[in-house]
Enzyme design. Structure first.
Site, PDB file in Angstrom:
ATOM      1  N   TYR A 147       7.938   8.681   8.427  1.00 51.73           N
ATOM      2  CA  TYR A 147       6.740   9.296   9.003  1.00 51.73           C
ATOM      3  C   TYR A 147       5.590   8.299   9.027  1.00 51.73           C
ATOM      4  O   TYR A 147       4.990   8.059  10.089  1.00 51.73           O
ATOM      5  CB  TYR A 147       6.378  10.533   8.176  1.00 51.73           C
ATOM      6  CG  TYR A 147       5.252  11.357   8.754  1.00 51.73           C
ATOM      7  CD1 TYR A 147       5.439  12.100   9.917  1.00 51.73           C
ATOM      8  CD2 TYR A 147       4.004  11.402   8.138  1.00 51.73           C
ATOM      9  CE1 TYR A 147       4.402  12.870  10.447  1.00 51.73           C
ATOM     10  CE2 TYR A 147       2.971  12.169   8.662  1.00 51.73           C
ATOM     11  CZ  TYR A 147       3.175  12.897   9.819  1.00 51.73           C
ATOM     12  OH  TYR A 147       2.151  13.656  10.342  1.00 51.73           O
ATOM     13  N   ASP A 148       5.302   7.693   7.872  1.00 48.10           N
ATOM     14  CA  ASP A 148       4.144   6.782   7.787  1.00 48.10           C
ATOM     15  C   ASP A 148       4.287   5.612   8.762  1.00 48.10           C
ATOM     16  O   ASP A 148       3.378   5.317   9.545  1.00 48.10           O
ATOM     17  CB  ASP A 148       4.013   6.204   6.371  1.00 48.10           C
ATOM     18  CG  ASP A 148       3.818   7.253   5.300  1.00 48.10           C
ATOM     19  OD1 ASP A 148       3.974   8.445   5.602  1.00 48.10           O
ATOM     20  OD2 ASP A 148       3.519   6.883   4.148  1.00 48.10           O
ATOM     21  N   GLY A 150       6.499   5.332  11.176  1.00 49.25           N
ATOM     22  CA  GLY A 150       6.673   5.848  12.538  1.00 49.25           C
ATOM     23  C   GLY A 150       5.324   6.077  13.198  1.00 49.25           C
ATOM     24  O   GLY A 150       5.091   5.692  14.344  1.00 49.25           O
ATOM     25  N   LYS A 151       4.406   6.669  12.441  1.00 47.15           N
ATOM     26  CA  LYS A 151       3.073   6.937  12.989  1.00 47.15           C
ATOM     27  C   LYS A 151       2.285   5.643  13.176  1.00 47.15           C
ATOM     28  O   LYS A 151       1.480   5.518  14.108  1.00 47.15           O
ATOM     29  CB  LYS A 151       2.324   7.904  12.071  1.00 47.15           C
ATOM     30  CG  LYS A 151       2.835   9.338  12.147  1.00 47.15           C
ATOM     31  CD  LYS A 151       2.440   9.959  13.485  1.00 47.15           C
ATOM     32  CE  LYS A 151       2.742  11.427  13.571  1.00 47.15           C
ATOM     33  NZ  LYS A 151       2.298  12.010  14.845  1.00 47.15           N
ATOM     34  N   ASN A 176      -5.015  16.128   5.682  1.00 47.62           N
ATOM     35  CA  ASN A 176      -4.332  17.399   5.407  1.00 47.62           C
ATOM     36  C   ASN A 176      -5.066  18.578   6.049  1.00 47.62           C
ATOM     37  O   ASN A 176      -6.232  18.806   5.752  1.00 47.62           O
ATOM     38  CB  ASN A 176      -4.218  17.643   3.901  1.00 47.62           C
ATOM     39  CG  ASN A 176      -3.344  16.612   3.227  1.00 47.62           C
ATOM     40  OD1 ASN A 176      -3.682  15.427   3.244  1.00 47.62           O
ATOM     41  ND2 ASN A 176      -2.242  17.024   2.653  1.00 47.62           N
ATOM     42  N   ASN A 192       3.131  26.415   0.131  1.00 51.38           N
ATOM     43  CA  ASN A 192       3.957  26.685  -1.064  1.00 51.38           C
ATOM     44  C   ASN A 192       3.184  27.494  -2.099  1.00 51.38           C
ATOM     45  O   ASN A 192       3.706  28.445  -2.676  1.00 51.38           O
ATOM     46  CB  ASN A 192       4.389  25.364  -1.720  1.00 51.38           C
ATOM     47  CG  ASN A 192       5.662  24.801  -1.108  1.00 51.38           C
ATOM     48  OD1 ASN A 192       6.189  25.362  -0.153  1.00 51.38           O
ATOM     49  ND2 ASN A 192       6.145  23.710  -1.650  1.00 51.38           N
TER      50      ASN A 192
HETATM   51  N1  UDP Z   1       2.470  19.335  -3.832  1.00 59.18           N
HETATM   52  C1  UDP Z   1       2.498  20.188  -4.927  1.00 59.18           C
HETATM   53  N2  UDP Z   1       3.196  21.356  -4.829  1.00 59.18           N
HETATM   54  C2  UDP Z   1       3.886  21.701  -3.693  1.00 59.18           C
HETATM   55  C3  UDP Z   1       3.839  20.834  -2.576  1.00 59.18           C
HETATM   56  C4  UDP Z   1       3.119  19.651  -2.685  1.00 59.18           C
HETATM   57  O1  UDP Z   1       1.911  19.916  -5.982  1.00 59.18           O
HETATM   58  O2  UDP Z   1       4.486  22.774  -3.686  1.00 59.18           O
HETATM   59  C5  UDP Z   1       1.658  18.112  -3.924  1.00 59.18           C
HETATM   60  C6  UDP Z   1       2.302  16.870  -3.359  1.00 59.18           C
HETATM   61  O3  UDP Z   1       3.036  16.188  -4.362  1.00 59.18           O
HETATM   62  C7  UDP Z   1       1.098  16.080  -2.887  1.00 59.18           C
HETATM   63  C8  UDP Z   1       0.097  17.145  -2.459  1.00 59.18           C
HETATM   64  O4  UDP Z   1       0.507  18.333  -3.125  1.00 59.18           O
HETATM   65  O5  UDP Z   1       0.517  15.344  -3.943  1.00 59.18           O
HETATM   66  C9  UDP Z   1       0.066  17.384  -0.966  1.00 59.18           C
HETATM   67  O6  UDP Z   1       1.382  17.574  -0.542  1.00 59.18           O
HETATM   68  P1  UDP Z   1       1.763  17.984   0.934  1.00 59.18           P
HETATM   69  O7  UDP Z   1       3.267  18.037   0.982  1.00 59.18           O
HETATM   70  O8  UDP Z   1       1.044  19.210   1.329  1.00 59.18           O
HETATM   71  O9  UDP Z   1       1.222  16.832   1.881  1.00 59.18           O
HETATM   72  P2  UDP Z   1       1.036  15.229   1.752  1.00 59.18           P
HETATM   73  O10 UDP Z   1      -0.433  15.048   1.725  1.00 59.18           O
HETATM   74  O11 UDP Z   1       1.675  14.736   0.489  1.00 59.18           O
HETATM   75  O12 UDP Z   1       1.700  14.681   2.961  1.00 59.18           O
END
Ligand code: UDP
Length: 326
Positions: A147-148, A150-151, A176, A192
Site C-alpha cells: 500500500y505505502d 504502491g501509493k 485517517n 473495530n
Molecule cells: N489498531 C488498534 N486496534 C484495532 C485496529 C487498529 O489498536 O482494532 C491500531 C493500529 O495498530 C494502528 C492504529 O490503531 O496503530 C490505526 O490503525 P488503522 O488500521 O485504523 O489504520 P493505520 O493508520 O494503521 O493505517
C-alpha cells in the site's frame, strides 16, 4: 472542466468514493461510479439508483477502461491494513496500474485527474507533524509496503504525467478518515472499536496503545476534495509556482492527535454500559508510531479547515453503526 461535467469516481462504492459521488451529484455533475466491489459495497450507492445523472460500472481499475469523462476521481484501492494485506500483489496493482489507467484516459480526454493518495506515503515519520515536503520513512518490502509504496509509485507516475504531458493532476494525502459508509468489517481501529463496544466484546488495542493517529470526519475530507476539484487549474498552477511545489499534492486531515488508548476511552464513554473493556493485542508489523498532518498548504489554497472534531464525529459514526449493525 465545466463543459459537460461528466465525472468518473473509481472506488465509487467505497467509503470515501460514495461520499464523493453524492457531493458531485449535488454539484450538478453526471457521475459514473466504478468499483470492483472487492471492498466497496453497493449498499453505499443504493440511494442513487434511479437518478438519471448516475450510473454504476462494475470494473476493476487494474484493467484499462474508457469513457467520456472530463473529471476522473481515482479513489479505488483497499485502504484498511488487513484488507490491503490480504492480497498485496493486487493492492499494488490497484494502486499503480489503477493510477496508470486513470492517467492514460485523462490524457486522452484532456480531463482533470483527481487522485487520492495517503498519509502512508510518510511511513513511520521522523518529523512531526508531517508536511508535504517531507519525503517519508518507508519500508520498501514490509507488510504495509504494497500500500505505502504502491501509493508512492502512483504519486511518482502522476507527477510525471503532469511534468511530461501537462496533465491536470490534483492529489491529496488523506490522513485517517472515518464516518458513515465505512465497512464495519474493514478491520480499522475506529470500526473495530465501535463494533466491539456495540456488541459488548473486548476492545482491541494493538501494542500498548500509545501510538497516535489524527482522525478526520468524512464530510471534512469531501469538502476539501470538492474545493480542490472546483479550483481553476491556473490558480493551482500559480499556487504551486509561488510555493515551489513540484506537483499539487496536499495533506487533508484533522490535526487533532489522539493516542489509540484515548480513542478507546472516547468510544467507551460514548457507548456506556456495554461491559466492554480494552484488551491489548500484538502490534502489527511496521505500525507507524505517530501521525498528524500539517494542513497549512490546503488551508491556504482552498480556504478549508476541518470543522468536525472527534468528539462530534464519533457519536455520529456510532449512530450509523447502531442503525446498520444492531
Ligand atoms: N489498531 C488498534 N486496534 C484495532 C485496529 C487498529 O489498536 O482494532 C491500531 C493500529 O495498530 C494502528 C492504529 O490503531 O496503530 C490505526 O490503525 P488503522 O488500521 O485504523 O489504520 P493505520 O493508520 O494503521 O493505517
Amino acid at each position: 472542466m465545466e463543459n459537460g461535467r461528466k465525472a468518473l469516481v473509481t472506488g465509487g462504492a467505497g467509503f470515501l468514493g460514495s461520499h464523493l459521488v453524492r457531493a458531485l451529484l449535488a454539484d450538478g455533475w453526471q457521475v459514473a461510479a466504478m468499483d470492483s466491489l472487492l471492498t466497496g459495497n453497493t449498499d453505499n450507492i443504493d440511494e442513487f439508483a434511479g437518478n438519471p445523472s448516475f450510473e454504476f460500472i462494475k470494473h476493476d481499475v487494474t484493467e484499462p477502461y474508457d469513457g467520456p469523462w472530463n473529471l476522473i476521481a481515482n479513489l479505488a484501492c483497499p485502504a484498511s491494513p488487513p484488507r490491503y494485506q490480504a492480497d498485496p500483489v493486487h493492492t499494488w496493482e490497484t494502486s499503480v496500474l489503477g493510477a496508470l489507467n486513470a492517467a492514460r484516459l485523462a490524457r486522452k480526454n484532456g480531463a482533470t485527474l483527481f487522485h487520492a493518495s495517503t498519509s502512508e506515503v510518510y511511513g513511520d515519520p521522523e518529523i512531526h507533524p508531517q508536511t508535504e515536503s517531507y519525503w517519508g520513512h518507508v519500508n520498501c518490502n514490509g507488510v504495509r509496503s504494497c500500500y505505502d509504496e504502491g501509493k508512492r509509485a502512483a504519486e511518482t507516475l502522476l507527477a510525471d504525467f503532469r511534468r511530461q504531458y501537462g496533465l491536470d493532476v490534483r492529489m491529496v494525502r488523506f490522513f485517517n478518515t472515518y464516518g458513515p459508509a465505512m465497512d464495519p468489517e474493514d478491520g480499522r481501529v475506529v470500526t473495530n472499536m465501535i463494533i466491539a463496544a456495540l456488541r459488548g466484546r473486548d476492545i482491541p488495542v494493538y501494542g500498548d496503545g500509545t501510538q497516535t493517529r489524527s482522525f478526520q470526519y468524512a464530510s471534512d475530507a469531501i469538502e476539501a476534495v470538492m474545493r480542490l476539484i472546483r479550483k481553476p487549474r491556473e490558480e493551482i498552477d500559480a499556487f504551486c509556482a509561488a510555493k515551489k511545489l513540484s506537483v499539487p499534492v496536499f495533506n487533508i486531515g484533522n490535526p487533532g492527535e489522539f493516542t489509540i488508548n484515548e480513542l478507546a476511552d472516547l468510544v467507551l464513554r460514548e457507548i456506556p454500559g456495554t461491559g466492554s473493556k480494552t484488551v491489548n493485542m500484538p502490534l502489527p508489523g511496521d505500525d507507524p508510531k505517530r501521525r498528524r498532518p500539517d494542513i497549512s498548504l490546503a488551508g491556504e489554497l482552498l480556504g478549508w479547515k476541518p470543522v468536525v472534531p472527534l468528539s462530534e464525529g464519533l457519536p455520529r459514526t456510532i449512530e450509523y453503526f447502531k442503525a446498520k449493525c444492531l
